[in-house]
Design a protein around this motif. Structure first.
Motif, PDB file in Angstrom:
ATOM      1  N   MET A 170       0.826  -1.201   0.000  1.00 22.70           N
ATOM      2  CA  MET A 170       0.000   0.000   0.000  1.00 22.70           C
ATOM      3  C   MET A 170       0.862   1.252   0.000  1.00 22.70           C
ATOM      4  O   MET A 170       2.024   1.227   0.391  1.00 22.70           O
ATOM      5  CB  MET A 170      -0.961   0.015   1.178  1.00 22.70           C
ATOM      6  CG  MET A 170      -0.346   0.179   2.529  1.00 22.70           C
ATOM      7  SD  MET A 170      -1.652   0.200   3.791  1.00 22.70           S
ATOM      8  CE  MET A 170      -0.775  -0.560   5.141  1.00 22.70           C
ATOM      9  N   CYS A 171       0.252   2.330  -0.462  1.00 21.10           N
ATOM     10  CA  CYS A 171       0.836   3.656  -0.408  1.00 21.10           C
ATOM     11  C   CYS A 171       0.163   4.366   0.759  1.00 21.10           C
ATOM     12  O   CYS A 171      -1.060   4.324   0.890  1.00 21.10           O
ATOM     13  CB  CYS A 171       0.584   4.405  -1.713  1.00 21.10           C
ATOM     14  SG  CYS A 171       1.030   6.145  -1.648  1.00 21.10           S
ATOM     15  N   ILE A 172       0.960   5.024   1.604  1.00 20.06           N
ATOM     16  CA  ILE A 172       0.426   5.722   2.765  1.00 20.06           C
ATOM     17  C   ILE A 172       0.879   7.172   2.734  1.00 20.06           C
ATOM     18  O   ILE A 172       2.064   7.460   2.526  1.00 20.06           O
ATOM     19  CB  ILE A 172       0.896   5.064   4.079  1.00 20.06           C
ATOM     20  CG1 ILE A 172       0.444   3.603   4.139  1.00 20.06           C
ATOM     21  CG2 ILE A 172       0.377   5.833   5.285  1.00 20.06           C
ATOM     22  CD1 ILE A 172       0.982   2.851   5.328  1.00 20.06           C
ATOM     23  N   ASP A 173      -0.062   8.075   2.943  1.00 27.17           N
ATOM     24  CA  ASP A 173       0.227   9.503   3.079  1.00 27.17           C
ATOM     25  C   ASP A 173       0.457   9.768   4.563  1.00 27.17           C
ATOM     26  O   ASP A 173      -0.453   9.624   5.379  1.00 27.17           O
ATOM     27  CB  ASP A 173      -0.952  10.320   2.558  1.00 27.17           C
ATOM     28  CG  ASP A 173      -0.701  11.817   2.576  1.00 27.17           C
ATOM     29  OD1 ASP A 173       0.226  12.279   3.284  1.00 27.17           O
ATOM     30  OD2 ASP A 173      -1.446  12.535   1.884  1.00 27.17           O
ATOM     31  N   LEU A 174       1.697  10.153   4.913  1.00 27.00           N
ATOM     32  CA  LEU A 174       2.042  10.424   6.305  1.00 27.00           C
ATOM     33  C   LEU A 174       1.746  11.864   6.698  1.00 27.00           C
ATOM     34  O   LEU A 174       1.986  12.268   7.832  1.00 27.00           O
ATOM     35  CB  LEU A 174       3.521  10.121   6.560  1.00 27.00           C
ATOM     36  CG  LEU A 174       3.947   8.673   6.369  1.00 27.00           C
ATOM     37  CD1 LEU A 174       5.441   8.526   6.600  1.00 27.00           C
ATOM     38  CD2 LEU A 174       3.165   7.743   7.278  1.00 27.00           C
ATOM     39  N   GLY A 175       1.256  12.650   5.751  1.00 24.35           N
ATOM     40  CA  GLY A 175       0.947  14.038   6.051  1.00 24.35           C
ATOM     41  C   GLY A 175       2.138  14.950   5.846  1.00 24.35           C
ATOM     42  O   GLY A 175       3.183  14.551   5.342  1.00 24.35           O
ATOM     43  N   SER A 176       1.971  16.181   6.276  1.00 30.27           N
ATOM     44  CA  SER A 176       3.002  17.187   6.036  1.00 30.27           C
ATOM     45  C   SER A 176       3.944  17.373   7.216  1.00 30.27           C
ATOM     46  O   SER A 176       4.914  18.106   7.114  1.00 30.27           O
ATOM     47  CB  SER A 176       2.348  18.531   5.690  1.00 30.27           C
ATOM     48  OG  SER A 176       1.499  18.929   6.751  1.00 30.27           O
ATOM     49  N   ASP A 177       3.670  16.714   8.355  1.00 26.27           N
ATOM     50  CA  ASP A 177       4.537  16.917   9.522  1.00 26.27           C
ATOM     51  C   ASP A 177       5.919  16.317   9.338  1.00 26.27           C
ATOM     52  O   ASP A 177       6.778  16.515  10.164  1.00 26.27           O
ATOM     53  CB  ASP A 177       3.970  16.319  10.811  1.00 26.27           C
ATOM     54  CG  ASP A 177       2.557  15.853  10.780  1.00 26.27           C
ATOM     55  OD1 ASP A 177       1.807  16.354   9.981  1.00 26.27           O
ATOM     56  OD2 ASP A 177       2.232  14.985  11.587  1.00 26.27           O
ATOM     57  N   GLY A 178       6.109  15.544   8.327  1.00 25.32           N
ATOM     58  CA  GLY A 178       7.420  14.948   8.108  1.00 25.32           C
ATOM     59  C   GLY A 178       7.479  13.522   8.605  1.00 25.32           C
ATOM     60  O   GLY A 178       6.493  12.955   9.062  1.00 25.32           O
ATOM     61  N   LEU A 179       8.668  12.979   8.515  1.00 24.69           N
ATOM     62  CA  LEU A 179       8.893  11.608   8.947  1.00 24.69           C
ATOM     63  C   LEU A 179       9.071  11.579  10.447  1.00 24.69           C
ATOM     64  O   LEU A 179       9.355  12.606  11.067  1.00 24.69           O
ATOM     65  CB  LEU A 179      10.138  11.060   8.253  1.00 24.69           C
ATOM     66  CG  LEU A 179      10.066  11.038   6.723  1.00 24.69           C
ATOM     67  CD1 LEU A 179      11.400  10.597   6.152  1.00 24.69           C
ATOM     68  CD2 LEU A 179       8.951  10.151   6.244  1.00 24.69           C
ATOM     69  N   PRO A 180       8.923  10.417  11.064  1.00 26.00           N
ATOM     70  CA  PRO A 180       9.181  10.340  12.505  1.00 26.00           C
ATOM     71  C   PRO A 180      10.576  10.881  12.821  1.00 26.00           C
ATOM     72  O   PRO A 180      11.539  10.613  12.092  1.00 26.00           O
ATOM     73  CB  PRO A 180       9.089   8.837  12.801  1.00 26.00           C
ATOM     74  CG  PRO A 180       8.245   8.287  11.698  1.00 26.00           C
ATOM     75  CD  PRO A 180       8.539   9.141  10.492  1.00 26.00           C
ATOM     76  N   SER A 181      10.694  11.670  13.882  1.00 26.70           N
ATOM     77  CA  SER A 181      11.957  12.353  14.186  1.00 26.70           C
ATOM     78  C   SER A 181      13.113  11.392  14.431  1.00 26.70           C
ATOM     79  O   SER A 181      14.264  11.710  14.133  1.00 26.70           O
ATOM     80  CB  SER A 181      11.786  13.270  15.396  1.00 26.70           C
ATOM     81  OG  SER A 181      11.380  12.520  16.520  1.00 26.70           O
ATOM     82  N   ASN A 182      12.836  10.198  14.947  1.00 27.08           N
ATOM     83  CA  ASN A 182      13.921   9.248  15.198  1.00 27.08           C
ATOM     84  C   ASN A 182      14.113   8.285  14.027  1.00 27.08           C
ATOM     85  O   ASN A 182      14.686   7.226  14.166  1.00 27.08           O
ATOM     86  CB  ASN A 182      13.687   8.470  16.496  1.00 27.08           C
ATOM     87  CG  ASN A 182      12.416   7.642  16.470  1.00 27.08           C
ATOM     88  OD1 ASN A 182      11.550   7.863  15.634  1.00 27.08           O
ATOM     89  ND2 ASN A 182      12.311   6.705  17.382  1.00 27.08           N
ATOM     90  N   CYS A 183      13.611   8.666  12.850  1.00 29.19           N
ATOM     91  CA  CYS A 183      13.732   7.816  11.660  1.00 29.19           C
ATOM     92  C   CYS A 183      14.061   8.677  10.442  1.00 29.19           C
ATOM     93  O   CYS A 183      13.208   8.898   9.586  1.00 29.19           O
ATOM     94  CB  CYS A 183      12.424   7.055  11.445  1.00 29.19           C
ATOM     95  SG  CYS A 183      12.466   5.987  10.012  1.00 29.19           S
ATOM     96  N   PRO A 184      15.282   9.195  10.350  1.00 29.37           N
ATOM     97  CA  PRO A 184      15.621  10.065   9.218  1.00 29.37           C
ATOM     98  C   PRO A 184      15.637   9.328   7.878  1.00 29.37           C
ATOM     99  O   PRO A 184      15.389   9.918   6.844  1.00 29.37           O
ATOM    100  CB  PRO A 184      17.007  10.598   9.581  1.00 29.37           C
ATOM    101  CG  PRO A 184      17.568   9.592  10.521  1.00 29.37           C
ATOM    102  CD  PRO A 184      16.392   8.997  11.252  1.00 29.37           C
TER     103      PRO A 184
END
Length: 126
Positions: free
Chosen positions: A29-43
């Motif tokens: 699947m394709c997932i839209d994570l939104g505009s907040d960015g990626l998880p901070s501990n997962c660059p």
């Protein structure tokens, strides 16, 4: 979709994120994570191992595992979203059937709409 992920080398460093499933198939699947960015501990999200908890809106929630195989940013109406692609691990027979039923449910609904159209509108009335 609720996601829990980690890298293969550091399984103890988990990250959590929520998103919206845009495209769903038996393979992933394709997932839209939104505009907040990626998880901070997962660059670097590509290659991360994920557990996805997918609410199918029919009182079913699927627990799926897989790997993030791509990441890209997409801008629409001035808002940039983070999209990721997840390739599922092989589905259990139960999850496979649930996914097939869910994905093919739209075809049945479309057929009902066409039948309603055919019974309500006659061609010679147009």
């Amino acid at each position: 979709v609720d996601l829990i992920g980690h890298s293969a080398r550091q399984p103890q460093k988990q990250w959590h994120h929520t998103g919206i499933a845009l495209d769903l198939s038996l393979g992933g699947m394709c997932i839209d994570l939104g505009s907040d960015g990626l998880p901070s501990n997962c660059p670097q999200i590509k290659g991360q191992i994920v557990q996805a908890f997918l609410d199918l809106h029919n009182d079913s929630t699927m627990n799926l595992s897989g790997v993030v195989v791509w990441h890209r940013k997409q801008t629409s109406a001035g808002v940039t979203s983070n999209l990721i692609g997840i390739r599922f691990d092989p589905l259990s027979p139960g999850n496979r059937q649930l996914m097939l039923d869910y994905c093919s449910g739209n075809s049945g609904e479309q057929n009902l709409l066409w039948s309603l159209w055919d019974t309500m509108v006659r061609i010679d009335d147009l």
